[in-house]
Scaffold this active site. Sequence first.
Site, PDB file in Angstrom:
ATOM      1  N   CYS A  63       0.832  -1.206   0.000  1.00 32.59           N
ATOM      2  CA  CYS A  63       0.000   0.000   0.000  1.00 32.59           C
ATOM      3  C   CYS A  63       0.868   1.259   0.000  1.00 32.59           C
ATOM      4  O   CYS A  63       0.657   2.179  -0.803  1.00 32.59           O
ATOM      5  CB  CYS A  63      -0.911   0.013   1.226  1.00 32.59           C
ATOM      6  SG  CYS A  63      -2.054  -1.361   1.333  1.00 32.59           S
ATOM      7  N   ASP A 105      24.424   3.717  23.391  1.00 33.77           N
ATOM      8  CA  ASP A 105      24.539   4.794  24.370  1.00 33.77           C
ATOM      9  C   ASP A 105      25.333   4.249  25.560  1.00 33.77           C
ATOM     10  O   ASP A 105      25.362   3.035  25.784  1.00 33.77           O
ATOM     11  CB  ASP A 105      23.151   5.243  24.807  1.00 33.77           C
ATOM     12  CG  ASP A 105      23.205   6.249  25.945  1.00 33.77           C
ATOM     13  OD1 ASP A 105      23.918   7.237  25.797  1.00 33.77           O
ATOM     14  OD2 ASP A 105      22.535   6.007  26.965  1.00 33.77           O
TER      15      ASP A 105
END
Length: 825
Positions: free
Chosen positions: A15, A437
């Site tokens: 789609c 991190d």
Amino acid sequence: MKEKYDVIGMSCSACSAHIDKAIRHLDGVVDVNVNLLSNSMVVEYDENQLNQASIIQAVENAGYKAALENNSVTSKQQEESVDHKKRSLILSFVFLIPLFYISMGHMMGAPLPSLLTDHENMMVFALTQLFLTLPIMYINRGYFQRGFQALLHKSPNMDTLIAMGSSAAAIYSIYAIFMMGYDLGHGDMVGAHQYMMQLYFESAGMILTLISLGKYLESRSKKKTTQAIEKLMNLMPSVATILVDGQEKVVDIQDVKIGDIVVVKSGQSIPVDGVIVKGQTSIDESMITGESLPVDKGLHDQVIGATMNVDGYIHVQATHTSGDTTLSQIIALVEDASSSKAPIAKLADQISGIFVPIVMSISLLTFITWMTLGGQTFHFALTCAIAVLVISCPCALGLATPTAIMVGTGKGAQLGILIKSAENLELLSKAKSIVLDKTGTMTKGKPQVTEVYPIDIDKTDLLKIAGSLESASQHPIAKAIVSYIQSQNIDFQTIENFEMLQGKGLKGKQNEHIFLSGNQRLMEENQVDLSDVHQLASELAMSGKTPLYYARDGMIIGLIVVSDVLKETTKEAIQQLKHKGLSIYMLTGDNALTAKAIGKQLDIEVIAEVLPQDKEKHIRDLQSKGERVIMVGDGINDAPALMRADIGIAMTSGTDIAMDSADIVLMKNDLQDVVNAIDLSHAVIKNIKENLFWAFFYNVIGIPIAAGVFYPFLGWLLDPMFGAAAMSLSSVFVVSNALRLRFFKPKTKREKTEEKMMKKKMNIEGMMCAHCQAHVEKALNGIDGVKAEVDLKNNCAYLELSQDVAEATLTKAVEDAGYTVKGFE
């Protein structure tokens, strides 16, 4: 001009690809990004050549709906969509359960009402199934509307497969009812009974209901993901206190202008970015920089909006308005990363683009061939054509991906790995780089005492003095030192004449001695000779540790070193990621010395003192080289990078913003679970490919037989009933294969670590209700290395200790919460 639109009606990557293609063909379009996850589209275009109405019309011509973004309306629509899917799913099951019982119960020996048994009730039996199937088809009519509309637009998708599969089973069953009526009218009971055994209404109902279940779970995941930006916006204070003619005045945050003097008291959030023009303080910037330790700030130092003023009174001159703060930039980056993330093309969607038209063509060709060349009856030709559709029913294809995903994500949840969608697993298996991190991800995220250096004093005496001073402070470093001293079973006394020196440290008096605790500046201002510890302090700083100086009557008596230490499993996890061939990077807002010390210890590439905007930029730089990137973090500052990365992985020890921005959440806050998630993704994707094989295996064998290719030579012809059986068998293979994922076992060694955990039972008095239970659990679980479960009924707590924690520490935590410890077992 760049505009964002809400798009309604997308169900798969086919789609989004079709909408992308439709918009790109418009004159004046510079760029377009269609986001399946957020049901949105960002279009950059030349407003002299194109307008909003033309863009919306192009989307509608492609078979979907679009409108300019409206956050409040979108949020409401999303809420309604999830609720609608839930109601539809429940209603579908309400009709599916009796339908299955009636259609399949007699095969399992289950009793049926006499009204539905025997030859004279064949039509009642058939019509009952029909009238139970029609509500299911009506409830899920959207699949037919979208599926056939997509087919008309020459862009078949998963909705087309669902619509084709359920329609084939239902249409043939209705045809069988007509033939039953015809045979009964002509007295052919054998023929009527044969058609009664060829009703496949339960197949139509099952296809629609199971797919609806998957769509409902997907909608819930999408809803959670889009809440991240809203939570970011709520972090900024709604009001600010400014000085007007020397008087404090509370104003709306939007009314703060550049140059205004903002008053920020202890414990308040800083409203806007600015510069300190009066006072000194410590500021918790962890939500922005990731730095776990509060940062001392004084005159002319810059401060960041939404960070927390820990323990000082300051005046801040605003340098940015509320719409231009660091946090606002982070919000913009999260929105941009979310809208530009490319949708992943599902293998089933790619196959559906050619599978559906090929099957329809074969079915039509079969009918025409037998009518024109075969010399057969209309009944024979129609039976062959429908047999092709029935055996080609994409039920197994529709189940191939969701069943594997459902079992795989369920297994992940058991392991503490929360995976938000199928495409996350697909991308995870293809990633080549991982960005980590530091604070809270690789490290524990809390300051801890790592070393104690007494100078001309006994270590115990140094710790007693330190405990006396630090116990009067609420600073996070002070709390870490007090917790460490308590764990050593060392008692300390209350300090006299306690004084907090903002940005420097502490001062107090005990037994006629003056004690100082703080940074190098405090010692130098009080003429404390640091020559004996200068080299040691320099080495500690170079290794990324924070030394705290202690002095008595102007003489240095020792150092206590505080740092954010690596988690126990970090090193092993890094090694395992290296063995998988992943390139590993550490990005952190922390200071360079600390970061490089960790990088050297782990032998990974490090980039330190990185602002949130730069973290997101580094992700984009890696992606521009063609690499699929995993980002692992836990702070608000990581949110843009988590959204920008192909796969964002967040720790639950972090903020809700990080978890909502991420694609995968690790409940155990353990990097080893990143390794487990990657292994699980490979297992699931492999399983999906195997499922797709089984989904087509019977089609490849059965379609030629169903079409009658071998009938003229060998007399082989596939009855639609056997076609349906083959279709069902392929579904059984798919589901059975997916269930094998329940036996997935992680290859990491956490089990050995968990076996080493010490267990204790703590008996407690004073707990009266669930609130008491919650208070005690919070107090105990707040101690490093402690996992507690409180049993209110038996007035006790069951403890698991991953490190040696003194009973005195445990007792104090419970007693501080207002309860009494009666002993340990």
